[in-house]
Every structure is written in C-alpha cells, then in structure tokens.
Design a protein around this motif. Sequence first.
Motif, mmCIF file in Angstrom:
data_model
loop_
_atom_site.group_PDB
_atom_site.id
_atom_site.type_symbol
_atom_site.label_atom_id
_atom_site.label_comp_id
_atom_site.label_asym_id
_atom_site.label_seq_id
_atom_site.Cartn_x
_atom_site.Cartn_y
_atom_site.Cartn_z
ATOM 1 N N SER A 242 -8.501 2.306 -4.234
ATOM 2 C CA SER A 242 -9.862 2.419 -3.715
ATOM 3 C C SER A 242 -10.433 3.817 -3.886
ATOM 4 C CB SER A 242 -9.906 2.015 -2.235
ATOM 5 O OG SER A 242 -9.117 2.893 -1.470
ATOM 6 N N ALA A 243 -11.769 3.847 -3.939
ATOM 7 C CA ALA A 243 -12.501 5.099 -4.088
ATOM 8 C C ALA A 243 -13.836 4.994 -3.366
ATOM 9 C CB ALA A 243 -12.732 5.392 -5.567
ATOM 10 N N HIS A 244 -14.335 6.157 -2.926
ATOM 11 C CA HIS A 244 -15.600 6.198 -2.195
ATOM 12 C C HIS A 244 -16.701 6.968 -2.930
ATOM 13 C CE1 HIS A 244 -12.409 5.782 0.887
ATOM 14 N NE2 HIS A 244 -13.254 4.887 1.365
ATOM 15 N N ILE B 49 -10.170 10.051 -10.207
ATOM 16 C CA ILE B 49 -8.755 10.193 -9.834
ATOM 17 C C ILE B 49 -8.039 8.849 -9.984
ATOM 18 C CG2 ILE B 49 -7.168 10.583 -7.871
ATOM 19 C CD1 ILE B 49 -9.177 12.788 -6.960
ATOM 20 N N LYS B 50 -8.652 7.778 -9.515
ATOM 21 C CA LYS B 50 -8.028 6.452 -9.622
ATOM 22 C C LYS B 50 -7.843 6.055 -11.087
ATOM 23 C CE LYS B 50 -7.444 6.030 -5.399
ATOM 24 N NZ LYS B 50 -6.338 6.908 -5.112
ATOM 25 N N GLU B 51 -8.802 6.406 -11.940
ATOM 26 C CA GLU B 51 -8.639 6.130 -13.368
ATOM 27 C C GLU B 51 -7.440 6.886 -13.925
ATOM 28 O OE1 GLU B 51 -13.182 5.067 -14.776
ATOM 29 O OE2 GLU B 51 -12.550 7.168 -14.838
ATOM 30 N N LYS B 52 -7.284 8.147 -13.549
ATOM 31 C CA LYS B 52 -6.136 8.942 -13.996
ATOM 32 C C LYS B 52 -4.832 8.410 -13.430
ATOM 33 C CE LYS B 52 -8.666 13.224 -14.737
ATOM 34 N NZ LYS B 52 -8.944 14.581 -14.243
ATOM 35 N N GLN B 53 -4.889 7.797 -12.256
ATOM 36 C CA GLN B 53 -3.694 7.204 -11.660
ATOM 37 C C GLN B 53 -3.313 5.886 -12.329
ATOM 38 O OE1 GLN B 53 -5.034 7.101 -7.550
ATOM 39 N NE2 GLN B 53 -3.596 8.741 -7.000
ATOM 40 N N GLY B 54 -4.196 5.356 -13.152
ATOM 41 C CA GLY B 54 -3.878 4.149 -13.912
ATOM 42 C C GLY B 54 -4.179 2.833 -13.223
ATOM 43 N N VAL B 55 -5.141 2.838 -12.303
ATOM 44 C CA VAL B 55 -5.468 1.569 -11.644
ATOM 45 C C VAL B 55 -6.061 0.585 -12.650
ATOM 46 C CG1 VAL B 55 -5.828 2.644 -9.371
ATOM 47 C CG2 VAL B 55 -7.792 2.210 -10.854
ATOM 48 N N SER C 63 -7.563 5.568 -1.183
ATOM 49 C CA SER C 63 -8.399 6.689 -1.640
ATOM 50 C C SER C 63 -7.816 8.047 -1.258
ATOM 51 C CB SER C 63 -9.816 6.555 -1.092
ATOM 52 O OG SER C 63 -9.792 6.584 0.319
ATOM 53 N N PHE C 64 -7.082 8.124 -0.144
ATOM 54 C CA PHE C 64 -6.545 9.424 0.277
ATOM 55 C C PHE C 64 -5.361 9.873 -0.576
ATOM 56 C CE2 PHE C 64 -4.365 6.426 3.200
ATOM 57 C CZ PHE C 64 -3.031 6.748 2.942
ATOM 58 N N ASN C 65 -4.775 8.989 -1.364
ATOM 59 C CA ASN C 65 -3.676 9.371 -2.260
ATOM 60 C C ASN C 65 -4.294 9.896 -3.547
ATOM 61 O OD1 ASN C 65 -1.654 9.494 -4.219
ATOM 62 N ND2 ASN C 65 -0.493 7.842 -3.265
ATOM 63 N N LYS C 66 -4.181 11.189 -3.751
ATOM 64 C CA LYS C 66 -4.812 11.834 -4.901
ATOM 65 C C LYS C 66 -3.789 12.307 -5.944
ATOM 66 C CE LYS C 66 -8.928 12.756 -2.426
ATOM 67 N NZ LYS C 66 -9.296 11.414 -2.050
ATOM 68 N N LYS C 67 -2.529 11.909 -5.804
ATOM 69 C CA LYS C 67 -1.477 12.335 -6.732
ATOM 70 C C LYS C 67 -1.694 11.683 -8.093
ATOM 71 C CE LYS C 67 1.952 12.570 -3.081
ATOM 72 N NZ LYS C 67 3.132 11.873 -2.548
ATOM 73 N N ILE C 68 -1.906 12.491 -9.098
ATOM 74 C CA ILE C 68 -2.152 11.971 -10.443
ATOM 75 C C ILE C 68 -0.881 11.354 -11.018
ATOM 76 C CG2 ILE C 68 -2.862 12.566 -12.813
ATOM 77 C CD1 ILE C 68 -5.107 12.644 -10.642
ATOM 78 N N ASN C 69 0.269 11.894 -10.679
ATOM 79 C CA ASN C 69 1.523 11.390 -11.230
ATOM 80 C C ASN C 69 2.171 10.323 -10.340
ATOM 81 O OD1 ASN C 69 2.269 13.022 -9.112
ATOM 82 N ND2 ASN C 69 3.814 14.161 -10.247
ATOM 83 N N SER D 179 0.816 -1.203 0.000
ATOM 84 C CA SER D 179 0.000 0.000 0.000
ATOM 85 C C SER D 179 0.852 1.256 0.000
ATOM 86 C CB SER D 179 -0.913 0.007 1.231
ATOM 87 O OG SER D 179 -1.718 1.167 1.214
ATOM 88 N N ASN D 180 0.609 2.080 -0.992
ATOM 89 C CA ASN D 180 1.036 3.475 -1.021
ATOM 90 C C ASN D 180 2.539 3.722 -0.960
ATOM 91 O OD1 ASN D 180 -0.238 5.966 -1.416
ATOM 92 N ND2 ASN D 180 0.177 6.569 0.693
ATOM 93 N N ASN D 181 3.361 2.771 -1.362
ATOM 94 C CA ASN D 181 4.804 2.998 -1.388
ATOM 95 C C ASN D 181 5.381 2.334 -2.640
ATOM 96 O OD1 ASN D 181 7.618 3.148 -0.932
ATOM 97 N ND2 ASN D 181 7.236 3.327 1.276
ATOM 98 N N LEU D 182 5.343 3.089 -3.722
ATOM 99 C CA LEU D 182 5.763 2.588 -5.024
ATOM 100 C C LEU D 182 7.234 2.191 -5.031
ATOM 101 C CD1 LEU D 182 5.107 2.050 -7.984
ATOM 102 C CD2 LEU D 182 5.640 4.442 -8.452
ATOM 103 N N LYS D 183 8.082 3.003 -4.450
ATOM 104 C CA LYS D 183 9.525 2.748 -4.460
ATOM 105 C C LYS D 183 9.848 1.401 -3.802
ATOM 106 C CE LYS D 183 13.925 4.733 -3.035
ATOM 107 N NZ LYS D 183 14.583 5.836 -2.329
ATOM 108 N N VAL D 184 9.298 1.155 -2.629
ATOM 109 C CA VAL D 184 9.549 -0.102 -1.915
ATOM 110 C C VAL D 184 8.922 -1.277 -2.669
ATOM 111 C CG1 VAL D 184 9.132 -1.388 0.227
ATOM 112 C CG2 VAL D 184 9.845 1.008 0.327
#
Length: 182
Positions: free
Chosen positions: A99-101, A108-114, A78-84, A60-65
């Motif tokens: 996730s989204a509510h 936003i999740k679609e733009k993030q590429g999920v 859902s709280f991560n709203k960074k598009i890039n 969860s939420n740590n791309l680098k690791v």
Amino acid sequence: MHKKFLSRFYFVPDYDKDYIKDIDKKINIIVRSYKKPIDLKKLKEFRNFCKLNNYQIFLSNNLKVALNLKFDGIYIPSFNKKINFLLNKNTKNLKVIGSAHNIKEIKIKEKQGVDVLFISPLFNIKKSNRFLEVQKFNLLAQITSKKKIALGGINQSNIKKLSLLQVEGFAGISYFQKKTAP
C-alpha cells in the motif's frame, strides 16, 4: 449497481476463522496483526483453513514466516520503506502486494517489486482526516502501471463510486464484516 471487481481483499486482525467463515471464497485474505507477537501454531491452522476453503492468503510484513508457511503472498504496508525487503531467491512464486498514500510511497512500492498496489485512503476513515476521494485517487493511479486496488473507508453508501476509479478491485476491513458484502 457497481461493476464486478476481480480482486477483493479483506484485512483480518487475527488468525481466527470466524472472521472469514461466511464471506465469499473469491475474497483474498490479508492477515495483518501488528499488536501482538506471531503465534505460529495458530497462524498455521488459520492458513490451513484458508487453503482448505480456497481462500488466497497473504501475510503482512513478515516475509520469512510467509515463505516458511507457504502463504500465497506478502503484503508490504506503506510504513515499510525497505527497498531490499524482497531480496530472497525463494520469492519467485510469492505474490507481492503493498500500500501507498502518495507519490513517494508509490515509487518505493514499485522498487520493492509489488505486483498490486493498494492506494489509500480513498474515503474518510476513523484514524485519519486525510483522504483522497475520486479525483485525487485517479491522479495517483496514473503514476504507476501496477494493478491498483482501492482501500480505505469503503462502505455501502460509497461503493458505487468505485466505478469512477481506475482500479482492478478494492480492499477493506469493516466492509466485509457485514452480511451485505458482495
């Protein structure tokens, strides 16, 4: 009896194999630990245990690791709203779930590429008195063409309602901790 779901996800709060040692190997594992810093050594041991036992594992939420430890995927809450968030050339083989509510978060999740979208909370949960139920869930599900996963408040008494949803699977925490999990 509820229909068989291809995708099931279990959120674990720590890197402890005791959380998953007795569950079905077809259940995907999402490591979601926000309260303490990442212990790379323990996380790597947990990842190795999951790989050895054929669990797919997401961080969860740590791309680098997630990339460095060669996880199967990344979970974007859902709280991560960074598009890039995924602007990285090395994410080609990484599965992306999030996730989204509501409608805004779905976009936003679609733009993030999920690849897979968790819509939540489906049923009543302890930390919120707002939940979707079947009709609102299905309305939100129609907004996106992404694969959808039901999340939130799923238990033995309401799991049959999942057959009324437009979903490919479901996710949870406490549901999978019980010996009665499918």
